[in-house]
Design a protein around this motif. Structure first.
Motif, PDB file in Angstrom:
ATOM      1  N   ASP A 123       0.822  -1.213   0.000  1.00 39.41           N
ATOM      2  CA  ASP A 123       0.000   0.000   0.000  1.00 39.41           C
ATOM      3  C   ASP A 123       0.853   1.260   0.000  1.00 39.41           C
TER       4      ASP A 123
ATOM      5  N   LYS B 173      -7.747  -0.527 -10.975  1.00 38.84           N
ATOM      6  CA  LYS B 173      -7.264   0.826 -10.695  1.00 38.84           C
ATOM      7  C   LYS B 173      -7.276   1.051  -9.190  1.00 38.84           C
ATOM      8  N   GLN B 174      -6.206   1.617  -8.678  1.00 35.11           N
ATOM      9  CA  GLN B 174      -6.137   2.011  -7.275  1.00 35.11           C
ATOM     10  C   GLN B 174      -5.352   3.303  -7.216  1.00 35.11           C
ATOM     11  N   ARG B 175      -5.938   4.314  -6.639  1.00 37.28           N
ATOM     12  CA  ARG B 175      -5.307   5.631  -6.557  1.00 37.28           C
ATOM     13  C   ARG B 175      -4.894   6.131  -7.935  1.00 37.28           C
TER      14      ARG B 175
END
Length: 173
Positions: A35, A69-71
């Motif tokens: 993360d 998609k993340q951030r």
């Protein structure tokens, strides 16, 4: 110079192992390290305007690959029996046909030579970390500059308008 249509392909676990902050975090909590990497790369993407695709090895994990998609980053978990290196090579080949600069961040020397042969630009984990730190400093500098700039609207208003605004602020109107 980086262009907005440039792409950065990142070997995610390679960065986690190579960056001291993430390696220490990985030893405590692997998910937190992943993360934190994504957070750092999202800031870098926002600063540079590059498209960042982070590839994680899942070749020893049963199941199909996954892309999401993340951030605002594209995160790819490889398919079963596919390494991150193979996925990055495939993506670099596919994207090179679209006349854009492809950068690949990995400290794997063999992988660097392979992607260089496919027309991609190579970047070591250390180089990428240095660029991320520099972009973070530039962002902080811009934020500090904006914080020091005062709003001079008040001095440009007529007195009667300033008085009305002050009464509104106090809840008297």
């Amino acid at each position: 110079m980086k262009r907005r249509d440039d792409v950065l392909l990142v070997d995610g676990y390679n960065m986690i192992g190579a960056w001291p902050e993430l390696a220490a975090l990985r030893d405590k909590d692997f998910e937190d390290a992943r993360d934190r990497l994504l957070e750092m790369l999202a800031d870098y993407q926002g600063f540079t305007g590059m498209t960042v695709i982070v590839v994680f090895d899942a070749h020893q994990v049963p199941g199909i690959g996954k892309t999401f998609k993340q951030r605002r980053l594209t995160v790819v978990f490889t398919k079963e029996k596919e390494t991150a290196d193979a996925c990055i090579e495939r993506l670099a080949s596919d994207m090179a046909l679209r006349s854009r600069n492809i950068h690949v961040a990995t400290s794997d020397m063999i992988e660097q030579h392979v992607i260089f042969g496919k027309g991609a630009l190579r970047k070591s984990a250390r180089e990428l970390l240095t660029e991320i730190k520099q972009s973070r400093k530039a962002i902080q500098h811009k934020v500090e500059q904006k914080a020091s700039v005062r709003n001079e609207l008040d001095s440009n208003l007529k007195m009667d308008i300033r008085m009305k605004l002050e009464k509104m602020r106090r809840g008297e109107l």
